[in-house]
Write an enzyme that holds these catalytic residues in place. Structure first.
Site, mmCIF file in Angstrom:
data_model
loop_
_atom_site.group_PDB
_atom_site.id
_atom_site.type_symbol
_atom_site.label_atom_id
_atom_site.label_comp_id
_atom_site.label_asym_id
_atom_site.label_seq_id
_atom_site.Cartn_x
_atom_site.Cartn_y
_atom_site.Cartn_z
ATOM 1 N N ASP A 65 14.852 -30.633 78.121
ATOM 2 C CA ASP A 65 14.431 -30.815 76.851
ATOM 3 C C ASP A 65 13.609 -29.790 76.184
ATOM 4 O OD1 ASP A 65 13.760 -32.800 74.642
ATOM 5 O OD2 ASP A 65 11.945 -32.444 75.354
ATOM 6 N N ASP A 68 16.180 -26.665 75.475
ATOM 7 C CA ASP A 68 17.230 -26.494 74.559
ATOM 8 C C ASP A 68 16.588 -25.849 73.236
ATOM 9 O OD1 ASP A 68 15.492 -28.619 73.887
ATOM 10 O OD2 ASP A 68 16.930 -30.293 73.951
ATOM 11 N N ASP A 85 18.871 -34.101 70.004
ATOM 12 C CA ASP A 85 17.619 -33.983 70.720
ATOM 13 C C ASP A 85 16.731 -35.005 70.740
ATOM 14 O OD1 ASP A 85 15.777 -32.553 72.776
ATOM 15 O OD2 ASP A 85 14.638 -32.015 70.871
ATOM 16 N N ASP A 89 16.017 -38.389 73.190
ATOM 17 C CA ASP A 89 14.893 -38.332 74.173
ATOM 18 C C ASP A 89 14.271 -39.941 73.950
ATOM 19 O OD1 ASP A 89 14.427 -35.769 74.898
ATOM 20 O OD2 ASP A 89 12.919 -35.011 73.047
#
Length: 213
Positions: A65, A68, A85, A89
């Site tokens: 995470d 990226d 993203d 998450d």
């Protein structure tokens, strides 16, 4: 609350790794999706009470995470990538809590429900403010590198990672840890709603005043 201190500490390592990934043709969205899939494999492991293995995958997800975003910033972060993203998450966060609920339903289910409820408060206040902040061009000096606006709180990414680590290391204390963190999340949501409302209200009144004058 801790993100403003932990983020600068990990950025150099993330940037070096991101440079290596870029040289090998790896795209940010590929890292995002791979990290999400790694994190989701932790769910059945948690349900089967393989907590140590699940922890490794949770940490792997969190590293991906961070990577990226670092990789995206080497070029130009995209709104589509930011959307992907943050959406994955939130699914990952709730999925980890679900894993502990499935591991011991009689003991963990109620605490897991309360924690996911509190996640809805922090998530909704975060995303709703992001929309309005973009509309009114409200600044956010603490997290300029993020694709979406952040409104500070007591429970952010760093605290959530620490919580998941504690869950895996001390699974017998999941209810107590979950309920304690849920209380922090609820307070965070309340603070975000209060401060977010006043920030947006002041922005609207300022625009109205300018239009009249």
């Amino acid at each position: 609350m801790l993100d403003k201190w932990t983020t600068p500490l990990i950025q150099p390592a993330l940037k070096l790794t991101a440079l290596w990934l870029k040289r090998h043709g790896i795209k940010p969205n590929q890292v995002t999706i791979t990290g999400f899939l790694i994190g989701m494999i932790a769910l059945p492991l948690l349900a089967s009470e393989y907590y140590s293995l699940a922890l490794l995958l949770i940490l792997g997800n969190r590293i991906m995470d961070g990577l990226d975003g670092a990789l995206a910033r080497l070029a130009s972060p995209s709104d589509a990538g930011g959307f992907l993203d943050i959406t994955l998450d939130f699914i990952f966060y709730s999925g980890i809590v679900l894993g502990f609920a499935l591991a011991a339903p009689a003991k963990n289910a109620v605490a897991a429900c309360v924690l996911i409820f509190s996640f809805m408060g922090t998530g909704a206040s975060f995303l709703a403010y992001a929309i309005m902040a973009e509309k009114h061009q409200l600044p956010d000096p603490n997290f300029k590198h993020k694709s979406l606006y952040y409104l500070g709180g007591l429970a952010e990414g760093t605290e959530t990672i620490f919580l998941f680590i504690l869950f895996c290391l001390l699974p017998g204390y999941f209810p107590q840890l979950a309920l304690g963190f849920a209380a922090i999340c609820m307070l965070t949501a309340a603070l975000r709603v209060w401060s977010g409302y006043h920030s947006i209200d002041q922005a609207e009144k300022g625009k109205l005043k300018d239009s009249i004058t």
